[in-house]
Design a protein around this motif. Structure first.
Motif, short mmCIF file in Angstrom:
data_model
loop_
_atom_site.label_atom_id
_atom_site.label_comp_id
_atom_site.label_asym_id
_atom_site.label_seq_id
_atom_site.Cartn_x
_atom_site.Cartn_y
_atom_site.Cartn_z
N LEU A 198 0.86 -1.17 0.00
CA LEU A 198 0.00 0.00 0.00
C LEU A 198 0.90 1.23 0.00
CD1 LEU A 198 -1.89 -2.29 0.95
CD2 LEU A 198 -2.99 -0.64 2.48
N VAL A 199 0.79 2.06 -1.03
CA VAL A 199 1.61 3.26 -1.16
C VAL A 199 0.75 4.46 -0.80
CG1 VAL A 199 3.04 4.66 -2.68
CG2 VAL A 199 2.94 2.16 -3.01
N CYS A 200 1.14 5.16 0.27
CA CYS A 200 0.36 6.29 0.75
C CYS A 200 0.77 7.57 0.01
CB CYS A 200 0.55 6.47 2.25
SG CYS A 200 -0.07 5.06 3.22
N LYS A 201 -0.11 8.56 0.08
CA LYS A 201 0.13 9.82 -0.64
C LYS A 201 1.34 10.57 -0.11
CE LYS A 201 -4.73 10.25 -1.89
NZ LYS A 201 -6.00 10.99 -1.71
N ASP A 202 1.73 10.31 1.15
CA ASP A 202 2.90 10.98 1.70
C ASP A 202 4.20 10.23 1.39
OD1 ASP A 202 2.78 8.78 3.34
OD2 ASP A 202 2.48 9.89 5.20
N GLY A 203 4.10 9.14 0.59
CA GLY A 203 5.27 8.37 0.20
C GLY A 203 5.57 7.19 1.10
N SER A 204 4.93 7.09 2.26
CA SER A 204 5.13 5.94 3.14
C SER A 204 4.44 4.71 2.55
CB SER A 204 4.59 6.24 4.53
OG SER A 204 3.19 6.48 4.49
N THR A 205 4.86 3.54 2.99
CA THR A 205 4.32 2.30 2.46
C THR A 205 3.97 1.33 3.59
OG1 THR A 205 6.52 1.31 2.23
CG2 THR A 205 5.62 2.48 0.30
N VAL A 206 3.02 0.46 3.31
CA VAL A 206 2.65 -0.64 4.20
C VAL A 206 2.70 -1.91 3.37
CG1 VAL A 206 0.86 -1.63 5.67
CG2 VAL A 206 1.18 0.86 5.59
N THR A 207 3.55 -2.85 3.75
CA THR A 207 3.70 -4.09 2.99
C THR A 207 2.88 -5.20 3.62
OG1 THR A 207 5.92 -3.48 2.26
CG2 THR A 207 5.33 -5.81 2.13
N ILE A 208 2.06 -5.86 2.82
CA ILE A 208 1.25 -6.99 3.26
C ILE A 208 1.93 -8.25 2.75
CG2 ILE A 208 -1.03 -8.05 3.25
CD1 ILE A 208 -0.92 -5.23 4.48
N ASN A 209 2.53 -9.00 3.65
CA ASN A 209 3.21 -10.22 3.24
C ASN A 209 2.86 -11.37 4.19
OD1 ASN A 209 4.73 -11.61 1.42
ND2 ASN A 209 6.68 -11.21 2.44
N GLY A 210 1.64 -11.33 4.68
CA GLY A 210 1.11 -12.38 5.54
C GLY A 210 -0.38 -12.17 5.68
N ALA A 211 -1.13 -13.24 5.87
CA ALA A 211 -2.59 -13.10 5.94
C ALA A 211 -3.21 -14.32 6.58
CB ALA A 211 -3.17 -12.90 4.54
N ARG A 242 -5.78 8.21 2.69
CA ARG A 242 -4.31 8.32 2.73
C ARG A 242 -3.65 7.49 1.64
NH1 ARG A 242 -1.53 6.59 7.94
NH2 ARG A 242 0.22 6.89 6.51
N ILE A 243 -4.35 6.50 1.10
CA ILE A 243 -3.73 5.56 0.17
C ILE A 243 -3.82 6.08 -1.26
CG2 ILE A 243 -3.79 3.19 -0.70
CD1 ILE A 243 -5.13 2.39 1.96
N ASP A 244 -2.68 6.11 -1.93
CA ASP A 244 -2.64 6.57 -3.32
C ASP A 244 -2.87 5.42 -4.28
OD1 ASP A 244 -1.84 8.73 -5.34
OD2 ASP A 244 -0.47 7.07 -5.84
N HIS A 245 -2.11 4.31 -4.11
CA HIS A 245 -2.28 3.16 -4.98
C HIS A 245 -1.71 1.93 -4.29
CE1 HIS A 245 1.87 4.32 -6.01
NE2 HIS A 245 2.05 3.06 -6.41
N ILE A 246 -1.89 0.79 -4.92
CA ILE A 246 -1.38 -0.48 -4.41
C ILE A 246 -0.43 -1.05 -5.44
CG2 ILE A 246 -2.01 -2.83 -3.72
CD1 ILE A 246 -4.76 -1.55 -2.94
N GLN A 247 0.74 -1.48 -4.98
CA GLN A 247 1.74 -2.03 -5.87
C GLN A 247 1.74 -3.55 -5.75
OE1 GLN A 247 3.23 0.32 -7.73
NE2 GLN A 247 4.19 -1.22 -9.05
N PHE A 248 1.61 -4.25 -6.87
CA PHE A 248 1.65 -5.71 -6.91
C PHE A 248 2.65 -6.10 -7.99
CE2 PHE A 248 -0.17 -9.90 -8.25
CZ PHE A 248 -0.08 -10.54 -7.02
N GLY A 249 3.88 -6.41 -7.57
CA GLY A 249 4.93 -6.60 -8.56
C GLY A 249 5.18 -5.30 -9.29
N ASP A 250 5.17 -5.35 -10.61
CA ASP A 250 5.35 -4.14 -11.41
C ASP A 250 4.05 -3.43 -11.72
OD1 ASP A 250 8.11 -4.56 -11.56
OD2 ASP A 250 7.93 -5.82 -13.35
N CYS A 251 2.93 -3.96 -11.22
CA CYS A 251 1.61 -3.40 -11.52
C CYS A 251 1.19 -2.40 -10.44
CB CYS A 251 0.55 -4.51 -11.62
SG CYS A 251 0.88 -5.72 -12.92
N SER A 252 0.81 -1.21 -10.86
CA SER A 252 0.27 -0.20 -9.96
C SER A 252 -1.25 -0.19 -10.09
CB SER A 252 0.83 1.18 -10.29
OG SER A 252 2.24 1.21 -10.12
N ILE A 253 -1.93 -0.40 -8.98
CA ILE A 253 -3.40 -0.49 -8.97
C ILE A 253 -3.93 0.75 -8.27
CG2 ILE A 253 -5.37 -1.88 -8.27
CD1 ILE A 253 -3.30 -4.23 -8.01
#
Length: 260
Positions: A198-211, A242-253
């Motif tokens: 999760l890429v936020c508008k302020d440039g910070s990120t949250v990585t989801i690598n577990g569920a 706060r969230i700008d887009h979601i990055q999945f590999g090279d794909c920006s959603i």
């Protein structure tokens, strides 16, 4: 968190008062105020995070059926008056696809038994304390969080460990969690790498690598693509704006402009 009209519950002279609530389909957050009898000194828990109730039981109010509520966690709130008879915490029930749905309109009753106040060793010097009792809450009026359905448009990425092409089939966001469906070739084995960012508008990120979730053969059955249905709760709620887009590999959603 939203305001709530959930009634307080008292057991053995100890009252637990719900101050606020919020839930999405899979996760429920309750802000609780614990009041012991006057003169009781409760340990200073700081902002510790832990499992706190020795037993948690969730039931369908009408039928008494036991519901699968997932995993408990608590985050204690800073205590402005340490040494008194009151503590506050955010109590969280993290769920998973296939478990209880907090927003399905079914009346649910939550039973919490024996609150363990055990400060981490070496942090406060406080002695552990168990507040014995069973407190029950009819969870009929939870504040519902916003939900945002995101179209992944067939986003794919290469999993470098299995060399499998993984497709993001669906994605739903709330301020509490992200839920998603992945598909991948059956020979990829047990799939555990999600890598949603999760890429936020302020440039910070949250990585989801577990569920929390489960894998299952897809609509084509064994031999077709396998699917994973997962949900990952955030440590701290994230406002969707706060969230700008979601990055999945090279794909920006990119997120749609509307919520439901």
């Amino acid at each position: 968190m939203g305001t709530t009209d959930l009634a307080p519950s008292t057991s053995n002279g100890i009252t637990i008062i719900p101050l606020a609530s919020v839930a999405d389909a899979y996760n429920c957050y309750l802000r609780l105020r614990v009041e012991a009898p006057e003169g009781t000194v409760l340990p200073d828990m700081g902002t510790q995070e832990d499992h706190v109730f020795l037993d948690v039981d969730l039931r369908d109010t009408a039928t008494g059926e036991r519901l699968d509520w997932g995993v408990q966690k608590a985050r204690f709130l800073p205590d402005s008056t340490p040494g008194d008879n009151v503590v506050e915490l955010v109590f969280i029930l993290y769920g998973w696809p296939g478990g209880v749905n907090w927003n399905d309109g079914v009346s649910k009753t939550l039973y919490l038994t024996d609150l363990a106040l055990i400060p981490r060793e070496g942090t406060s010097g406080e002695k552990p304390m168990i507040l014995e009792g069973t407190w029950s809450f009819a969870l009929d009026h939870l504040y519902r969080s916003k939900i945002l359905e995101v179209d992944p448009a067939g986003a794919v990425r290469l999993d470098t460990e299995t060399q499998a092409m993984v497709t993001l089939e669906s994605l739903t966001l709330s301020p509490l969690s992200v839920s998603f469906t992945l598909s991948y070739p059956p020979d990829a084995g047990s799939f555990v790498h999600y890598e949603l960012v999760l890429v936020c508008k302020d440039g910070s990120t949250v990585t989801i690598n577990g569920a929390n979730g489960y894998g299952d053969p897809g609509p084509d059955g064994p031999g077709g693509r396998d699917y994973f249905y997962g949900v990952s709760a955030f440590d701290i709620p994230i406002p969707l704006e706060r969230i700008d887009h979601i990055q999945f590999g090279d794909c920006s959603i990119f997120l749609p402009d509307t919520t439901q």
